[in-house]
Write an enzyme that holds these catalytic residues in place. Structure first.
Site, PDB file in Angstrom:
ATOM      1  N   THR A 236       0.843  -1.201   0.000  1.00 14.23           N
ATOM      2  CA  THR A 236       0.000   0.000   0.000  1.00 14.23           C
ATOM      3  C   THR A 236       0.879   1.252   0.000  1.00 14.23           C
ATOM      4  OG1 THR A 236      -0.138  -0.100   2.424  1.00 14.23           O
ATOM      5  CG2 THR A 236      -1.962  -1.078   1.185  1.00 14.23           C
ATOM      6  N   ARG A 238       4.044   2.497  -2.558  1.00 17.20           N
ATOM      7  CA  ARG A 238       4.154   3.002  -3.923  1.00 17.20           C
ATOM      8  C   ARG A 238       4.433   1.832  -4.851  1.00 17.20           C
ATOM      9  NH1 ARG A 238       1.829   6.554  -2.275  1.00 17.20           N
ATOM     10  NH2 ARG A 238       2.288   8.794  -2.212  1.00 17.20           N
ATOM     11  N   GLU A 267      -0.201   3.613 -13.119  1.00 18.18           N
ATOM     12  CA  GLU A 267      -1.575   3.785 -12.646  1.00 18.18           C
ATOM     13  C   GLU A 267      -2.346   4.741 -13.546  1.00 18.18           C
ATOM     14  OE1 GLU A 267      -1.477   4.887  -8.506  1.00 18.18           O
ATOM     15  OE2 GLU A 267      -0.449   3.060  -7.905  1.00 18.18           O
ATOM     16  N   HIS A 286      -5.603   2.072  -5.863  1.00 12.87           N
ATOM     17  CA  HIS A 286      -4.951   3.106  -5.041  1.00 12.87           C
ATOM     18  C   HIS A 286      -5.999   3.755  -4.126  1.00 12.87           C
ATOM     19  CE1 HIS A 286      -1.195   5.854  -4.995  1.00 12.87           C
ATOM     20  NE2 HIS A 286      -1.794   5.890  -3.823  1.00 12.87           N
TER      21      HIS A 286
END
EC number: 1.1.1.26
Length: 332
Positions: A236, A238, A267, A286
């Site tokens: 959680t 990067r 992303e 994310h």
């Protein structure tokens, strides 16, 4: 006349309303993020900018905005901002730390649990009509969490919050960090070990480090091969902390049992990414800080940083402290 601020995305009203009391607001309302070209165009006459992780804020943006004095990031991380360049130009950079800690730790543990107990797989199994036998002793076997060993890479605020949750599950907790945290060792009973030992002994490995030159791909093929075949990796932090190609190989070939990922090297993750075809990985967009309460508090913190700066005060969450030597706070 109010200073002008460009807000690159619609953030919760609790923050926006406070900003609008003190600033002339230019709000980007599209769901998709503005392109860099759009940011450059909209920020030209702005005194302040509210940015998100998806916004590239660099020398080109600063050059286009001669009046810009502060960039208020709606996030804890700020690797999308060229902080060094901002400091050189006397531009203050702020973020929203602390407020995300508990909700991100909740989500990290949720990913750990979901991957260990195959929750998402089980949900699909039922929805897709594959549940044909009422009960079978070998159906959807996962891994226990209670009493197992958790390895935390990065014992900062979030890492410590994850450790507190793990204590409730009776877990042995190992940690690795560039700085030894004896305060957390005393408070939480966590054990400092080298990264190699953590990877070899942990049943679950949870990553909580910022993205730096040192942490880029810190979990690659060599590290993944050190992990237990029954281990689960949770990220959680990067996406680029993990070599995603190596992780795919590890999951596909069974070097590790599974993964829970909230962040990715690119992303949004491309629709043809091979990770999407694997059953032994739980994926999220994310979203670790995505609770109503946390996102609203983040918006308030952005407003507080901007308003403090407007008053000529050092913002409460200033990232580049050395900028104060370049230019005093305020829009004068």
């Amino acid at each position: 006349m109010k200073p002008r601020v460009f807000v690159t995305r619609e953030i919760p009203e609790r923050g926006l309303s406070k900003i609008e009391e003190h600033f002339e607001l230019d709000l980007w309302k599209d769901e998709a993020p503005p392109s860099k070209k759009v940011i450059i165009e909209r920020v030209k006459d702005c005194d302040a900018l509210v940015s998100l992780l998806t916004d590239p804020i660099d020398a080109e943006v600063f050059e286009a905005a001669p009046k810009l004095r502060i960039v208020a990031q709606y996030a804890v991380g700020y690797d999308n901002i060229d902080v060094k360049e901002a400091t050189k130009r006397g531009i203050y950079v702020t973020n929203t730390p602390g407020v995300l800690t508990e909700t991100t730790a909740d989500f990290a543990f949720a990913l750990l649990m979901a991957a260990a107990r195959r929750v998402v797989e089980a949900d699909r199994y039922v929805r897709e009509g594959k549940w044909k036998v009422a009960w079978h002793p070998m159906m959807m076997l996962g891994y226990d969490v209670y009493g197992r060993t958790l390895g935390i890479v990065g014992m900062g605020r979030i890492g410590a919050a994850v450790a507190r949750r793990a204590k409730g599950f009776g877990m042995r907790i190992l940690y690795y960090d560039s700085i030894r945290r004896e305060d957390f060792e005393k408070e939480l009973g966590v054990e400092y070990v080298p990264l190699e030992k953590l990877l070899e002994e942990s049943d679950f490995v949870s990553l909580h480090v910022p993205l730096t030159e040192e942490t880029y791909h810190m979990i690659g093929e060599e590290q993944l091969r050190r992990m237990k075949r029954t281990a689960i990796l949770v990220n959680t932090s990067r996406g680029k902390v993990v070599d995603q190609k190596a992780l795919y190989k590890a999951l596909k070939e069974g070097w590790i049992a599974g993964a829970g990922l909230d962040v990715f090297e690119q992303e949004p993750i491309p629709p043809d990414d091979p990770l999407l075809k694997l059953e032994n990985v739980v994926l999220a967009p994310h979203a670790a800080s995505a609770s109503h309460e946390t996102r609203s508090r983040m918006a308030e913190m952005v407003a507080e940083n901007l308003i403090a700066f407007k008053r000529g005060e050092i913002p409460p969450n200033l990232v580049n402290q050395e900028v104060v030597k370049v230019r005093p706070p305020g829009f004068q």
